[in-house]
Scaffold this motif. Sequence first.
Motif, PDB file in Angstrom:
ATOM      1  N   LEU A  51      36.379 -31.723  24.904  1.00  0.00           N
ATOM      2  CA  LEU A  51      35.375 -30.671  25.443  1.00  0.00           C
ATOM      3  C   LEU A  51      35.163 -30.431  27.108  1.00  0.00           C
ATOM      4  CD1 LEU A  51      33.051 -30.623  23.322  1.00  0.00           C
ATOM      5  CD2 LEU A  51      34.372 -29.276  23.107  1.00  0.00           C
ATOM      6  N   SER A  52      35.887 -29.272  27.808  1.00  0.00           N
ATOM      7  CA  SER A  52      35.810 -28.765  29.284  1.00  0.00           C
ATOM      8  C   SER A  52      34.119 -28.277  29.243  1.00  0.00           C
ATOM      9  CB  SER A  52      36.419 -27.622  29.004  1.00  0.00           C
ATOM     10  OG  SER A  52      35.840 -26.853  28.906  1.00  0.00           O
ATOM     11  N   ASP A  53      34.060 -28.343  30.850  1.00  0.00           N
ATOM     12  CA  ASP A  53      32.733 -28.753  30.781  1.00  0.00           C
ATOM     13  C   ASP A  53      32.514 -26.796  30.961  1.00  0.00           C
ATOM     14  OD1 ASP A  53      32.515 -30.886  32.794  1.00  0.00           O
ATOM     15  OD2 ASP A  53      32.540 -30.168  34.200  1.00  0.00           O
ATOM     16  N   ARG A  54      32.278 -26.466  30.271  1.00  0.00           N
ATOM     17  CA  ARG A  54      32.418 -25.029  30.653  1.00  0.00           C
ATOM     18  C   ARG A  54      31.925 -25.160  28.485  1.00  0.00           C
ATOM     19  NH1 ARG A  54      34.430 -20.238  27.541  1.00  0.00           N
ATOM     20  NH2 ARG A  54      33.066 -17.903  28.979  1.00  0.00           N
ATOM     21  N   ASP A  55      32.610 -25.699  27.950  1.00  0.00           N
ATOM     22  CA  ASP A  55      32.575 -25.646  26.415  1.00  0.00           C
ATOM     23  C   ASP A  55      31.367 -25.935  26.531  1.00  0.00           C
ATOM     24  OD1 ASP A  55      34.981 -24.513  26.019  1.00  0.00           O
ATOM     25  OD2 ASP A  55      35.762 -26.546  25.368  1.00  0.00           O
ATOM     26  N   ARG A  56      30.546 -27.595  27.039  1.00  0.00           N
ATOM     27  CA  ARG A  56      29.949 -28.324  27.014  1.00  0.00           C
ATOM     28  C   ARG A  56      28.103 -27.524  27.314  1.00  0.00           C
ATOM     29  NH1 ARG A  56      31.399 -33.432  26.284  1.00  0.00           N
ATOM     30  NH2 ARG A  56      33.666 -33.777  26.501  1.00  0.00           N
ATOM     31  N   ARG A  57      28.295 -26.654  28.901  1.00  0.00           N
ATOM     32  CA  ARG A  57      28.320 -25.780  28.788  1.00  0.00           C
ATOM     33  C   ARG A  57      27.384 -24.712  27.959  1.00  0.00           C
ATOM     34  NH1 ARG A  57      25.675 -26.504  34.335  1.00  0.00           N
ATOM     35  NH2 ARG A  57      27.745 -26.497  35.284  1.00  0.00           N
ATOM     36  N   LEU A  58      28.148 -24.756  27.124  1.00  0.00           N
ATOM     37  CA  LEU A  58      28.209 -23.171  26.711  1.00  0.00           C
ATOM     38  C   LEU A  58      26.879 -23.825  25.422  1.00  0.00           C
ATOM     39  CD1 LEU A  58      31.648 -20.907  26.267  1.00  0.00           C
ATOM     40  CD2 LEU A  58      29.181 -20.686  27.435  1.00  0.00           C
ATOM     41  N   LEU A  59      27.948 -24.732  24.637  1.00  0.00           N
ATOM     42  CA  LEU A  59      27.105 -25.632  23.808  1.00  0.00           C
ATOM     43  C   LEU A  59      25.815 -25.402  24.327  1.00  0.00           C
ATOM     44  CD1 LEU A  59      29.868 -27.652  22.464  1.00  0.00           C
ATOM     45  CD2 LEU A  59      28.483 -25.962  20.951  1.00  0.00           C
ATOM     46  N   LEU A  60      24.933 -25.955  25.279  1.00  0.00           N
ATOM     47  CA  LEU A  60      24.036 -26.589  25.838  1.00  0.00           C
ATOM     48  C   LEU A  60      23.108 -25.378  26.022  1.00  0.00           C
ATOM     49  CD1 LEU A  60      21.973 -28.684  26.503  1.00  0.00           C
ATOM     50  CD2 LEU A  60      23.036 -28.482  28.941  1.00  0.00           C
ATOM     51  N   ILE A  61      23.410 -24.304  26.248  1.00  0.00           N
ATOM     52  CA  ILE A  61      22.514 -22.618  26.457  1.00  0.00           C
ATOM     53  C   ILE A  61      22.598 -22.488  25.506  1.00  0.00           C
ATOM     54  CG2 ILE A  61      22.878 -20.903  27.348  1.00  0.00           C
ATOM     55  CD1 ILE A  61      24.957 -21.659  30.004  1.00  0.00           C
ATOM     56  N   GLY A  62      23.632 -22.504  24.749  1.00  0.00           N
ATOM     57  CA  GLY A  62      22.801 -21.747  23.545  1.00  0.00           C
ATOM     58  C   GLY A  62      22.048 -22.999  22.647  1.00  0.00           C
ATOM     59  N   LEU A  63      21.803 -24.248  22.774  1.00  0.00           N
ATOM     60  CA  LEU A  63      21.501 -25.270  21.671  1.00  0.00           C
ATOM     61  C   LEU A  63      19.345 -25.185  23.114  1.00  0.00           C
ATOM     62  CD1 LEU A  63      20.277 -27.673  19.940  1.00  0.00           C
ATOM     63  CD2 LEU A  63      20.245 -29.019  22.830  1.00  0.00           C
ATOM     64  N   LEU A  64      19.684 -25.009  24.478  1.00  0.00           N
ATOM     65  CA  LEU A  64      18.268 -24.896  24.957  1.00  0.00           C
ATOM     66  C   LEU A  64      17.540 -23.446  24.828  1.00  0.00           C
ATOM     67  CD1 LEU A  64      19.904 -26.134  28.363  1.00  0.00           C
ATOM     68  CD2 LEU A  64      18.191 -26.709  26.748  1.00  0.00           C
ATOM     69  N   ALA A  65      18.880 -22.307  24.737  1.00  0.00           N
ATOM     70  CA  ALA A  65      18.204 -21.030  23.780  1.00  0.00           C
ATOM     71  C   ALA A  65      16.693 -21.265  22.649  1.00  0.00           C
ATOM     72  CB  ALA A  65      19.259 -20.218  24.150  1.00  0.00           C
ATOM     73  N   GLY A  66      17.975 -21.088  21.941  1.00  0.00           N
ATOM     74  CA  GLY A  66      17.134 -21.813  20.674  1.00  0.00           C
ATOM     75  C   GLY A  66      16.204 -22.561  20.796  1.00  0.00           C
ATOM     76  N   GLN A  67      15.427 -23.383  21.516  1.00  0.00           N
ATOM     77  CA  GLN A  67      14.261 -24.245  21.751  1.00  0.00           C
ATOM     78  C   GLN A  67      13.596 -23.257  22.389  1.00  0.00           C
ATOM     79  OE1 GLN A  67      16.087 -28.587  23.149  1.00  0.00           O
ATOM     80  NE2 GLN A  67      16.118 -28.834  20.966  1.00  0.00           N
ATOM     81  N   GLY A  68      13.965 -22.666  23.687  1.00  0.00           N
ATOM     82  CA  GLY A  68      13.286 -21.768  23.504  1.00  0.00           C
ATOM     83  C   GLY A  68      13.125 -22.481  24.773  1.00  0.00           C
ATOM     84  N   ALA A  69      13.484 -23.308  26.020  1.00  0.00           N
ATOM     85  CA  ALA A  69      13.664 -23.800  27.068  1.00  0.00           C
ATOM     86  C   ALA A  69      13.677 -23.713  27.974  1.00  0.00           C
ATOM     87  CB  ALA A  69      14.616 -25.517  26.280  1.00  0.00           C
ATOM     88  N   ALA A  70      12.842 -22.487  28.084  1.00  0.00           N
ATOM     89  CA  ALA A  70      13.341 -21.964  29.608  1.00  0.00           C
ATOM     90  C   ALA A  70      13.825 -22.657  31.238  1.00  0.00           C
ATOM     91  CB  ALA A  70      12.308 -20.898  29.924  1.00  0.00           C
ATOM     92  N   ASP A  71      12.963 -24.108  30.964  1.00  0.00           N
ATOM     93  CA  ASP A  71      12.832 -24.256  31.864  1.00  0.00           C
ATOM     94  C   ASP A  71      14.234 -25.044  32.442  1.00  0.00           C
ATOM     95  OD1 ASP A  71      11.620 -25.999  29.796  1.00  0.00           O
ATOM     96  OD2 ASP A  71      11.071 -26.967  30.921  1.00  0.00           O
ATOM     97  N   VAL A  72      14.603 -25.981  31.278  1.00  0.00           N
ATOM     98  CA  VAL A  72      16.131 -26.139  31.951  1.00  0.00           C
ATOM     99  C   VAL A  72      17.037 -25.153  31.750  1.00  0.00           C
ATOM    100  CG1 VAL A  72      17.638 -28.324  31.117  1.00  0.00           C
ATOM    101  CG2 VAL A  72      15.293 -28.595  30.861  1.00  0.00           C
TER     102      VAL A  72
END
Length: 124
Positions: A51-72
């Motif tokens: 995975l590229s850093d961009r791939d990892r970032r997309l996954l992480l943003i999706g996960l964080l959005a789903g959790q409502g983790a606005a701080d991160v």
Amino acid sequence: MSKFDDLPEARRRGLEKMEEVYGFDMSDGEGDFFRYTADHLFGDIWQRPGLSDRDRRLLLIGLLAGQGAADVLGIQVPAAHANGELDDDALREIVVFLSHYAGWPNGARLNSIVEETIAKARRS
């Protein structure tokens, strides 16, 4: 030469990757939580092939959005934008897409972060 050259290899690799991912200066920390974050998450997991850093970032943003983790999200979205991984259009499209899966309130929080990120970048 790295400012982390005097640290063990795992810590050096982790801190250098953290700086690359977050886009700001890191310093060494203490405790098990920091050790696992720097040495394992960034020294190993963020550097695995496949995975590229961009791939990892997309996954992480999706996960964080789903959790409502606005701080991160407030760290990850500006870093992705500053690193050139996600431009204005891509960030706005992510908001529209994720709002339908993560829920409108989580999407609205993400949208605020995205628009603040874009506005701040334009002022710079």
